[in-house]
Design an enzyme around this catalytic site. Structure first.
Site, PDB file in Angstrom:
ATOM      1  N   LYS A   1     -11.538   0.618  -2.831  1.00  0.00           N
ATOM      2  CA  LYS A   1     -10.474  -0.212  -2.263  1.00  0.00           C
ATOM      3  C   LYS A   1     -10.362  -1.476  -3.111  1.00  0.00           C
ATOM      4  O   LYS A   1     -11.326  -2.209  -3.279  1.00  0.00           O
ATOM      5  CB  LYS A   1     -10.810  -0.573  -0.810  1.00  0.00           C
ATOM      6  CG  LYS A   1      -9.850  -1.599  -0.193  1.00  0.00           C
ATOM      7  CD  LYS A   1     -10.157  -1.864   1.291  1.00  0.00           C
ATOM      8  CE  LYS A   1      -9.279  -2.987   1.849  1.00  0.00           C
ATOM      9  NZ  LYS A   1      -9.583  -3.308   3.269  1.00  0.00           N
TER      10      LYS A   1
ATOM     11  N   ASP B   1      -6.524 -10.002   0.947  1.00  0.00           N
ATOM     12  CA  ASP B   1      -6.021  -9.427   2.197  1.00  0.00           C
ATOM     13  C   ASP B   1      -5.648 -10.551   3.154  1.00  0.00           C
ATOM     14  O   ASP B   1      -6.490 -11.075   3.888  1.00  0.00           O
ATOM     15  CB  ASP B   1      -7.090  -8.512   2.813  1.00  0.00           C
ATOM     16  CG  ASP B   1      -6.602  -7.848   4.094  1.00  0.00           C
ATOM     17  OD1 ASP B   1      -5.388  -7.946   4.394  1.00  0.00           O
ATOM     18  OD2 ASP B   1      -7.426  -7.224   4.791  1.00  0.00           O
TER      19      ASP B   1
ATOM     20  N   LYS C   1      -3.861 -12.832   9.084  1.00  0.00           N
ATOM     21  CA  LYS C   1      -5.209 -13.166   9.553  1.00  0.00           C
ATOM     22  C   LYS C   1      -5.285 -14.648   9.912  1.00  0.00           C
ATOM     23  O   LYS C   1      -4.699 -15.483   9.234  1.00  0.00           O
ATOM     24  CB  LYS C   1      -6.227 -12.894   8.441  1.00  0.00           C
ATOM     25  CG  LYS C   1      -6.560 -11.436   8.251  1.00  0.00           C
ATOM     26  CD  LYS C   1      -7.678 -11.258   7.250  1.00  0.00           C
ATOM     27  CE  LYS C   1      -7.933  -9.793   6.946  1.00  0.00           C
ATOM     28  NZ  LYS C   1      -8.436  -9.039   8.103  1.00  0.00           N
TER      29      LYS C   1
ATOM     30  N   ASP D   1     -11.956  -8.374  -0.815  1.00  0.00           N
ATOM     31  CA  ASP D   1     -11.438  -7.083  -0.363  1.00  0.00           C
ATOM     32  C   ASP D   1     -11.221  -6.079  -1.505  1.00  0.00           C
ATOM     33  O   ASP D   1     -10.727  -4.983  -1.277  1.00  0.00           O
ATOM     34  CB  ASP D   1     -10.137  -7.300   0.434  1.00  0.00           C
ATOM     35  CG  ASP D   1     -10.024  -6.354   1.616  1.00  0.00           C
ATOM     36  OD1 ASP D   1     -11.045  -5.758   1.994  1.00  0.00           O
ATOM     37  OD2 ASP D   1      -8.902  -6.211   2.147  1.00  0.00           O
TER      38      ASP D   1
ATOM     39  N   ASP E   1      -2.505  -5.169   8.799  1.00  0.00           N
ATOM     40  CA  ASP E   1      -3.854  -5.589   8.395  1.00  0.00           C
ATOM     41  C   ASP E   1      -4.806  -4.396   8.278  1.00  0.00           C
ATOM     42  O   ASP E   1      -5.908  -4.537   7.762  1.00  0.00           O
ATOM     43  CB  ASP E   1      -4.387  -6.624   9.385  1.00  0.00           C
ATOM     44  CG  ASP E   1      -5.548  -7.426   8.825  1.00  0.00           C
ATOM     45  OD1 ASP E   1      -5.785  -7.340   7.599  1.00  0.00           O
ATOM     46  OD2 ASP E   1      -6.211  -8.136   9.600  1.00  0.00           O
TER      47      ASP E   1
ATOM     48  N   GLU F   1      -4.686  -2.104   6.174  1.00  0.00           N
ATOM     49  CA  GLU F   1      -4.057  -1.673   4.926  1.00  0.00           C
ATOM     50  C   GLU F   1      -4.983  -0.867   4.021  1.00  0.00           C
ATOM     51  O   GLU F   1      -4.522  -0.076   3.211  1.00  0.00           O
ATOM     52  CB  GLU F   1      -3.529  -2.911   4.165  1.00  0.00           C
ATOM     53  CG  GLU F   1      -4.551  -3.646   3.286  1.00  0.00           C
ATOM     54  CD  GLU F   1      -5.721  -4.246   4.046  1.00  0.00           C
ATOM     55  OE1 GLU F   1      -5.586  -4.462   5.259  1.00  0.00           O
ATOM     56  OE2 GLU F   1      -6.777  -4.485   3.441  1.00  0.00           O
TER      57      GLU F   1
ATOM     58  N   ARG G   1      -7.106   1.603   4.632  1.00  0.00           N
ATOM     59  CA  ARG G   1      -7.036   3.051   4.853  1.00  0.00           C
ATOM     60  C   ARG G   1      -5.749   3.637   4.260  1.00  0.00           C
ATOM     61  O   ARG G   1      -5.724   4.808   3.867  1.00  0.00           O
ATOM     62  CB  ARG G   1      -7.150   3.347   6.356  1.00  0.00           C
ATOM     63  CG  ARG G   1      -6.041   2.749   7.186  1.00  0.00           C
ATOM     64  CD  ARG G   1      -6.412   2.639   8.657  1.00  0.00           C
ATOM     65  NE  ARG G   1      -7.428   1.614   8.885  1.00  0.00           N
ATOM     66  CZ  ARG G   1      -7.975   1.358  10.058  1.00  0.00           C
ATOM     67  NH1 ARG G   1      -7.624   2.039  11.137  1.00  0.00           N
ATOM     68  NH2 ARG G   1      -8.889   0.408  10.174  1.00  0.00           N
TER      69      ARG G   1
HETATM   70  N1  BES Z   1     -10.296  -6.293   4.737  1.00  0.00           N
HETATM   71  C1  BES Z   1     -10.385  -6.163   6.149  1.00  0.00           C
HETATM   72  C2  BES Z   1     -11.790  -5.893   6.645  1.00  0.00           C
HETATM   73  C3  BES Z   1     -12.825  -6.956   6.407  1.00  0.00           C
HETATM   74  C4  BES Z   1     -13.221  -7.773   7.452  1.00  0.00           C
HETATM   75  C5  BES Z   1     -13.455  -7.088   5.193  1.00  0.00           C
HETATM   76  C6  BES Z   1     -14.199  -8.733   7.259  1.00  0.00           C
HETATM   77  C7  BES Z   1     -14.424  -8.039   4.995  1.00  0.00           C
HETATM   78  C8  BES Z   1     -14.816  -8.851   6.028  1.00  0.00           C
HETATM   79  C9  BES Z   1      -9.494  -5.018   6.613  1.00  0.00           C
HETATM   80  O1  BES Z   1      -8.357  -4.760   5.857  1.00  0.00           O
HETATM   81  C10 BES Z   1      -9.011  -5.353   7.973  1.00  0.00           C
HETATM   82  O2  BES Z   1      -8.241  -6.264   8.100  1.00  0.00           O
HETATM   83  N2  BES Z   1      -9.478  -4.606   8.983  1.00  0.00           N
HETATM   84  C11 BES Z   1      -9.115  -4.794  10.309  1.00  0.00           C
HETATM   85  C12 BES Z   1      -8.686  -3.452  10.843  1.00  0.00           C
HETATM   86  C13 BES Z   1      -8.041  -3.510  12.159  1.00  0.00           C
HETATM   87  C14 BES Z   1      -6.663  -4.132  12.053  1.00  0.00           C
HETATM   88  C15 BES Z   1      -7.950  -2.099  12.696  1.00  0.00           C
HETATM   89  C16 BES Z   1     -10.307  -5.317  11.077  1.00  0.00           C
HETATM   90  O3  BES Z   1     -11.429  -4.887  10.800  1.00  0.00           O
HETATM   91  O4  BES Z   1     -10.143  -6.184  11.918  1.00  0.00           O
HETATM   92 ZN    ZN Z   2      -8.535  -5.292   3.876  1.00  0.00          ZN
HETATM   93 MG    MG Z   3      -6.723  -5.941   6.473  1.00  0.00          MG
END
Ligand code: BES
Ligand code: ZN
Ligand code: MG
Length: 466
Positions: free
Chosen positions: A231, A236, A243, A254, A313, A315, A317
């Site tokens: 990834k 992000d 966020k 990310d 968010d 994104e 996947r």
């Molecule tokens: N890049 C984030 C995940 C992340 C969180 C990486 C903390 C490093 C530290 C990912 O793209 C994300 O935003 N995930 C969301 C998914 C949710 C919307 C289903 C999450 O984990 O909150």
């Molecule tokens: Zn992300």
């Molecule tokens: Mg995200």
């Protein structure tokens, strides 16, 4: 400036690191040899840094690696330019002892100083004191640790600098050595080829997406090939599902999966590993703005399945779905491993010292787990039961990118289950490195503050183990 590393029979520098188990420390005043114990002493003209390894029977390579790293940071505090590290006799942690000392020392020596106006005194020479036979192993470990530092540098760099195009440049630069073949799809080709999900995630940004492929053929006689997919979200923001403060500040991390893929490919080429590996990086910046993709909209994936976007968010996947499909279709690997900072949920489950492991193949999961135990880049496996897959069914499209489960329920698993939809029957493993790729606290053992370089040593060990 990089450090010069040598092996010598006798120590030559006035600053020396030595290791002692509890048993060995029995007769030493003011030092009991506990794990994590480090003492500073003086002997004739030299400075002696003594590292405790705990009881011999409970001493592991992990203890030694962490101890060596903590010791080298003491050397930083002392502002030394050279140090002798005495390899412990009697292998207190078994066969992995020397490797652990070398890894700990080199990984602990890392500092990201690019943005420091007044850089501190740097180590110029590290000398390992031991048998010359340690030399052979040293060169390999040096290569892997340098690649880990490289991955750390990529992740620590400003998001505005480390763009998708820059990641592509990094791959191209690695290929200059002649052992790697790099192919890059730019935003136009991404659109033309139908990588709609990667396009959608990247379209909100001024800096366009890239699909980066790096091939390494080290064993042309073998039909076996492994795909590693990273990834590469260079920042992000969350997109339209922006966020909040407190969650956005570290989001240049990310692309840590992409950095691990680059570091791994660089290592395989440098050590001339006898394996075939194709690395694929889905690089995009998840931005907010008038061109950004919208929640509620439906996009087709490269593979054909349609996806209802419930959160911009979620994104990772999306871009991974297209990268995994591309990898399968054009490179036909026998198995795929993806690495992604995919979910915050993995931090709730495992904290920041263990990564999540998800797989449709017990043998593959077992091998990855073993590589994690050996390298200290640990993994713990989660289930992929049917109800998780079902929770991703959409009423208006084929799939939804957020599960129907209650908010926050099993978010790491449903993220993995989404990627699984694009793997077919291929043996596949997903590593959620959102916790382990970044250290919010201060350095601990071989893990520095900020970017950790997680995944390089794990993948190299996994790919090259006999
Ligand atoms: N890049 C984030 C995940 C992340 C969180 C990486 C903390 C490093 C530290 C990912 O793209 C994300 O935003 N995930 C969301 C998914 C949710 C919307 C289903 C999450 O984990 O909150
Ligand atoms: Zn992300
Ligand atoms: Mg995200």
């Amino acid at each position: 400036m990089s450090v010069t590393i040598t092996v010598s029979r006798h120590h030559t520098f006035p600053t020396r690191i030595v290791f002692l188990t509890k048993e060995e420390a029995a007769n030493i005043r003011d030092f009991s040899g506990e794990t994590n114990e480090i003492s500073l002493g003086y002997e004739d003209d030299s400075t002696l840094i003594t590292v405790g390894l705990g009881e011999q029977k409970s001493c592991t390579p992990d203890t030694v690696r962490a101890g060596a790293a903590n010791a080298i940071r003491r050397v930083h505090d002392l502002k030394r330019t050279d140090v002798s590290v005495v390899l412990p006799e009697g292998s207190p942690a078994g066969v992995g002892t020397f490797a652990a000392v070398i890894e700990g020392t080199l990984l602990g020596n890392y500092r990201f100083l690019k943005y420091k106006s007044e850089p501190p005194v740097m180590l110029e020479k590290i000398e390992f004191v031991g048998e010359k036979s340690a030399l052979e192993e040293l060169r390999r470990l040096e290569t892997v640790c340098a690649a880990t530092d490289y991955a750390r540098d990529l992740v620590n760099e400003n998001a505005s600098t480390m763009t998708p195009a820059r990641l592509a440049q990094e791959a191209t630069a690695l290929a200059k050595g002649g052992k790697l073949k790099v192919t890059v799809l730019d935003e136009k080709e991404i659109a033309e080829k139908g990588l709609h999900l990667l396009k959608a995630v990247g379209q909100g940004s001024e800096t366009p997406p890239r699909l980066i492929v790096i091939e390494y053929a080290g064993d042309r006689a073998s039909p076996e090939k492994t795909g590693i997919v990273g990834k590469g979200i260079t920042f992000d923001s969350g997109g339209q599902n922006l966020k909040p403060t407190g969650h956005i500040e570290t989001m240049r991390c990310d692309m840590a999966g992409a950095a691990a893929v680059l570091g791994t490919m660089r290592t395989l080429a440098a050590i001339k590993a006898k394996v075939n590996v194709v690395g694929v990086i889905a690089a995009a910046q998840n931005a907010i703005g008038e061109h950004a993709y919208f929640p509620g909209d439906i996009y087709s994936s490269y593979e054909g399945k349609t996806v209802e976007i419930l959160s911009t968010d979620a994104e990772g996947r999306l871009v991974l779905a297209d990268a995994v499909s591309w990898c399968r279709k054009h490179y036909a690997p026998g198995r795929i491993i993806d690495l992604a900072t995919l979910t915050g949920g993995i931090l709730s489950a495992l904290g920041d010292t263990v990564a999540g492991l998800f797989s449709n193949d017990d043998a593959l999961a077992g091998e990855l787990f073993a590589a994690g135990e050996k390298t200290g880049e640990r993994l713990w496996r989660f289930p992929l039961y049917r109800e998780y897959r079902e929770s991703l069914k959409s009423d208006i499209a084929d799939l939804r990118n957020l599960s129907k489960l209650k908010k926050g329920y099993a978010s790491s698993i449903t993220g993995a289950a989404f990627i699984q939809e694009f793997t077919g029957d291929l043996p596949w493993a997903h590593l959620d490195i959102a916790g382990t790729a970044w250290n919010d606290g201060s350095a601990r053992g071989e893990v520095p503050a900020f970017a950790t370089g997680y995944g390089v040593r794990l993948l190299v060990d996994f790919l090259t183990r006999e």
